[in-house]
Design a protein around this motif. Structure first.
Motif, short mmCIF file in Angstrom:
data_model
loop_
_atom_site.label_atom_id
_atom_site.label_comp_id
_atom_site.label_asym_id
_atom_site.label_seq_id
_atom_site.Cartn_x
_atom_site.Cartn_y
_atom_site.Cartn_z
N VAL A 168 0.83 -1.21 0.00
CA VAL A 168 0.00 0.00 0.00
C VAL A 168 0.87 1.25 0.00
O VAL A 168 0.67 2.17 -0.81
CB VAL A 168 -0.96 -0.01 1.20
CG1 VAL A 168 -1.74 1.29 1.29
CG2 VAL A 168 -1.91 -1.19 1.12
N SER A 169 1.85 1.31 0.90
CA SER A 169 2.64 2.54 1.04
C SER A 169 3.51 2.80 -0.18
O SER A 169 3.69 3.96 -0.58
CB SER A 169 3.52 2.44 2.30
OG SER A 169 2.71 2.40 3.47
N MET A 170 4.06 1.76 -0.78
CA MET A 170 4.90 1.97 -1.96
C MET A 170 4.08 2.28 -3.20
O MET A 170 4.49 3.08 -4.05
CB MET A 170 5.76 0.73 -2.21
CG MET A 170 6.77 0.42 -1.11
SD MET A 170 8.04 1.68 -0.89
CE MET A 170 9.05 1.38 -2.33
N VAL A 306 5.75 9.68 2.80
CA VAL A 306 5.71 10.31 4.12
C VAL A 306 4.36 10.98 4.35
O VAL A 306 3.82 10.94 5.47
CB VAL A 306 6.86 11.32 4.26
CG1 VAL A 306 6.71 12.15 5.53
CG2 VAL A 306 8.21 10.59 4.28
N ALA A 307 3.78 11.59 3.30
CA ALA A 307 2.48 12.24 3.45
C ALA A 307 1.40 11.22 3.81
O ALA A 307 0.58 11.45 4.70
CB ALA A 307 2.12 12.98 2.17
N GLU A 308 1.39 10.07 3.11
CA GLU A 308 0.41 9.03 3.44
C GLU A 308 0.62 8.50 4.84
O GLU A 308 -0.33 8.27 5.59
CB GLU A 308 0.52 7.89 2.42
CG GLU A 308 -0.44 6.74 2.66
CD GLU A 308 0.06 5.72 3.68
OE1 GLU A 308 -0.76 5.21 4.47
OE2 GLU A 308 1.28 5.46 3.71
N THR A 309 1.90 8.31 5.22
CA THR A 309 2.20 7.82 6.56
C THR A 309 1.71 8.81 7.62
O THR A 309 1.13 8.41 8.64
CB THR A 309 3.71 7.59 6.71
OG1 THR A 309 4.14 6.66 5.71
CG2 THR A 309 4.05 7.03 8.08
N VAL A 352 9.97 3.19 6.73
CA VAL A 352 9.77 4.51 6.13
C VAL A 352 11.11 5.23 5.95
O VAL A 352 11.40 5.77 4.87
CB VAL A 352 8.81 5.36 6.99
CG1 VAL A 352 8.72 6.78 6.44
CG2 VAL A 352 7.43 4.73 7.05
N VAL A 353 11.95 5.21 6.98
CA VAL A 353 13.24 5.90 6.91
C VAL A 353 14.12 5.29 5.83
O VAL A 353 14.75 6.00 5.04
CB VAL A 353 13.93 5.85 8.29
CG1 VAL A 353 15.37 6.36 8.18
CG2 VAL A 353 13.16 6.67 9.31
N LEU A 354 14.19 3.96 5.78
CA LEU A 354 15.01 3.28 4.77
C LEU A 354 14.55 3.62 3.36
O LEU A 354 15.36 3.88 2.47
CB LEU A 354 14.96 1.77 5.01
CG LEU A 354 15.75 0.91 4.01
CD1 LEU A 354 17.24 1.22 4.08
CD2 LEU A 354 15.51 -0.57 4.28
#
Length: 375
Positions: A168-170, A306-309, A352-354
């Motif tokens: 989802v995030s990617m 980052v915005a979605e997170t 997220v950071v990686l």
């Protein structure tokens, strides 16, 4: 330096195309290559999430609430003291406080849970189409537990949920950047090429959008999403919301480059040769902005992620049963939860950071490789 080949007494000059030169310069940027490999691995994980996950994301075992991560060991000690190859994890010992009913887990060194590869497990549909029940890794015996990254408050496997959240995030970053790229390049090109009242109108729209406070606007737009909508519909709406505010910077940068290039000699020559305005924009001017667009896109992707997170973390983005890194981080809002199960914060935040760092390094490498003035 141009490579020279000699064959049969003849001298031949090997000429490399622009994309070949970009690739040759990119592979010399070792950090960018490693970052590109990491991003490729992330997307492979997203593509084969069902197969790679050892369980199903919603499978809960309340008796293993906040169970700590288990370490993988490769050898077991036999009775005669020799080592035998057997990948496994150690089981749990549970103690329950009779007063508070709090369950405490410790690793049981005597309980061995063998694990294997390509094992049968809970059934799923790969890509929603192919029925399968084979998982890359899992416990060999039915009923055994394997929680390599621990569990959450409902006893759900964090590794499984992190793998499903990668999809989802990617993907939300790719779709959001694709929409922003189309809007930014098209409107920026038109604004910079034509100028005049067209440029004035587009720039005023950009200024209005850029002046809006994003968090309150996101709150308002997310609150307008009907509660009856399916998770898939909410996913696309959140993607659209995130991308609607990501194209303005690219549009202004493309506009500025068009202003600088539209009077160059190669554009004038193409105009005198009878090229249409559409051909001038998309065939002659835009290709000269490749390096800049590549850099902007690779830097915009982590911004979208980052915005979605952030939206999901604040509770105004994606929500359960959808699984994303932001949804996983919602459980880290409670200080007591972090103290009890720090892995609920460490692993999603680490992903997220990686990803963000990998995209930034990849963007630097692509920008340097596509820059014609970079040696």
């Amino acid at each position: 330096m141009t490579p020279i080949r000699r064959s049969g007494g003849k001298t031949e000059i090997a000429v490399a195309g622009p994309w070949t030169l970009i690739w040759l310069k990119f592979v010399r940027h070792k950090v960018a290559v490693v970052a590109g490999v990491l991003i490729l691995v992330m997307y492979l994980i997203a593509a084969f999430a069902e197969f790679l996950a050892p369980a199903l994301p919603e499978a809960a075992k309340p008796q293993f609430t906040y169970a700590p991560p288990q370490d993988i060991a490769l050898f077991v000690t036999e009775a005669d003291g020799s080592l035998s190859w057997m990948p496994h994890v150690k089981g749990y010992k549970q103690t329950v406080d009779p007063a508070s009913l709090k369950r405490t887990f410790t690793i049981d060194a005597d309980k061995i849970v063998p694990i294997g590869f390509f094992v049968e497990g809970p059934g799923y549909k790969l890509w929603g189409l192919i029925p399968m029940d084979v998982h890359l890794m899992g416990p060999l015996k039915s009923g055994d537990t394997m929680y390599l990254l621990g569990t959450d408050k409902l006893g759900r496997d964090l590794l499984t949920r992190l793998i499903y959240g990668t999809r989802v995030s990617m993907s939300i970053g790719l779709i959001g950047v694709a929409i922003s790229l189309c809007l930014g390049v098209v409107l920026g090109s038109i604004s910079g090429f034509y100028g005049g009242w067209v440029d004035l109108g587009i720039q005023r729209v950009i200024e209005v959008i850029s002046s809006m406070p994003t968090i309150p606007l996101w709150l308002g737009l997310a609150a307008a999403v009907p509660l009856t909508w399916s998770p898939l519909q909410v996913y696309f709406v959140i993607t659209l919301i995130v991308s609607l505010f990501g194209w303005t910077g690219l549009a202004r940068e493309v506009r500025g480059r068009f202003f600088a290039l539209r009077s160059d000699d190669f554009v004038t020559a193409a105009r005198l040769d009878g090229s249409s305005e559409r051909r001038l924009i998309f065939r002659h001017i835009l290709p000269s902005l490749t390096s800049h667009i590549l850099a902007v896109v690779t830097l915009a992707l982590p911004t979208m992620i980052v915005a979605e997170t952030a939206l999901s973390f604040l509770g105004i983005g994606l929500k359960a049963p959808v699984v994303s890194w932001g949804v996983l981080l919602q459980e880290a809002q409670n200080v007591r939860t972090i103290a009890t199960a720090p892995w609920l914060l460490i692993w999603p935040a680490g992903a997220v950071v990686l990803t963000v760092l990998s995209y930034n390094f990849l963007g630097d490498g692509l920008r340097d490789a596509a820059d014609p003035y970079e040696n």
